[in-house]
Scaffold this active site. Structure first.
Site, short mmCIF file in Angstrom:
data_model
loop_
_atom_site.label_atom_id
_atom_site.label_comp_id
_atom_site.label_asym_id
_atom_site.label_seq_id
_atom_site.Cartn_x
_atom_site.Cartn_y
_atom_site.Cartn_z
N ASP A 1 41.25 38.44 44.56
CA ASP A 1 40.09 38.33 43.69
C ASP A 1 40.24 36.99 42.96
O ASP A 1 41.29 36.34 43.04
CB ASP A 1 40.07 39.51 42.72
CG ASP A 1 38.95 39.43 41.72
OD1 ASP A 1 37.80 39.19 42.14
OD2 ASP A 1 39.20 39.58 40.51
N ASP B 1 38.08 36.02 39.52
CA ASP B 1 37.83 36.09 38.07
C ASP B 1 38.80 37.04 37.38
O ASP B 1 38.86 38.23 37.72
CB ASP B 1 36.40 36.53 37.80
CG ASP B 1 35.39 35.51 38.29
OD1 ASP B 1 35.41 34.38 37.76
OD2 ASP B 1 34.60 35.82 39.20
#
Length: 236
Positions: A13, A15
């Site tokens: 991922d 963020d």
């Protein structure tokens, strides 16, 4: 499920996991809420927003705070404020070092972010050389992800692994992968995908997450920082 004895690929991922953009999201949302006499954002809602596609996150915020906005109006306002802040974001502790280590080992890596391609470019333009470490980059608006199949559905991880296998002419299986996440939706997606999940929540989120073992379902572990990753225990 034990971690792979020899990890074949790592999927990330972005963020809140690699970049400190989750703090930027909080600041931006609080600016919007203040315009309507609402807020500030609290962690019980923040946890539910992490990792969601933009339209789903927008709908959740609008409904929760009863904002007099459409999803489109909310997204436009978001973009206007966020675009002024993205150049300030940077890597979280241990993140860049881990990517460089994996690159050195020759382990395939994919970035699988719910951010649209536009937001990805805005967030990473000043860090472009570092993002060349990834062998594949999948954004939330990738046409291979069907509408409504963002996290917590596993599709984005599936697309990321498929692209790695195509690029390296390999047949890596989900159970031979590590998924690195900070948000509950992404963790659930990684568990459904079938990988071993390394969950690194925001330091302020831990006390609001409830039973982390239940969410991981025996398919991962949680850390307070990527700096705390014991590589030898996860096949690296």
């Amino acid at each position: 499920m034990a971690p792979p004895t020899s990890t074949k690929a790592c999927l990330f991922d972005m963020d809140g996991l690699l970049l400190n953009t989750e703090d930027t999201y909080t600041l931006t949302l609080n600016e919007i809420l203040a315009q309507y006499g609402k807020g500030p954002l609290t962690w019980d809602l923040k946890i539910r927003l992490q990792g969601l596609p933009g339209d789903k996150a927008g709908r959740l915020v609008i409904d929760h705070y009863q904002l007099p906005l459409t999803v489109e109006e909310y997204e436009k306002l978001n973009l206007e404020i966020q675009s002024k802040k993205w150049s300030e974001c940077n890597f979280l502790p241990g993140a860049l070092e881990l990517l460089q280590y994996l690159h050195f080992l020759g382990i395939p890596t994919a970035l699988c972010t719910s951010s649209t391609n536009l937001k990805y470019e805005q967030k990473t333009s000043h860090l472009k050389e570092n993002f060349k470490l990834f062998d594949a980059i999948i954004t939330g608006d990738d046409s291979r992800i069907p509408p409504g199949r963002g996290k917590p559905s596993p599709d984005i991880w599936q697309v990321g692994l498929r692209e790695l296998n195509e690029k390296f002419n390999s047949q890596i299986k989900p159970e031979e992968c590590l998924v690195f996440e900070d948000g509950v939706a992404g963790v659930r997606a990684g568990v459904t995908f079938g990988a071993y999940v390394i969950w690194v929540p925001h330091p302020e989120a831990h006390e609001h997450l409830g039973n982390k073992d239940e969410i991981l379902n025996g398919r991962g572990t949680s850390l307070y920082s990527l700096e705390k990753l014991d590589k030898s225990k996860v096949g690296l």
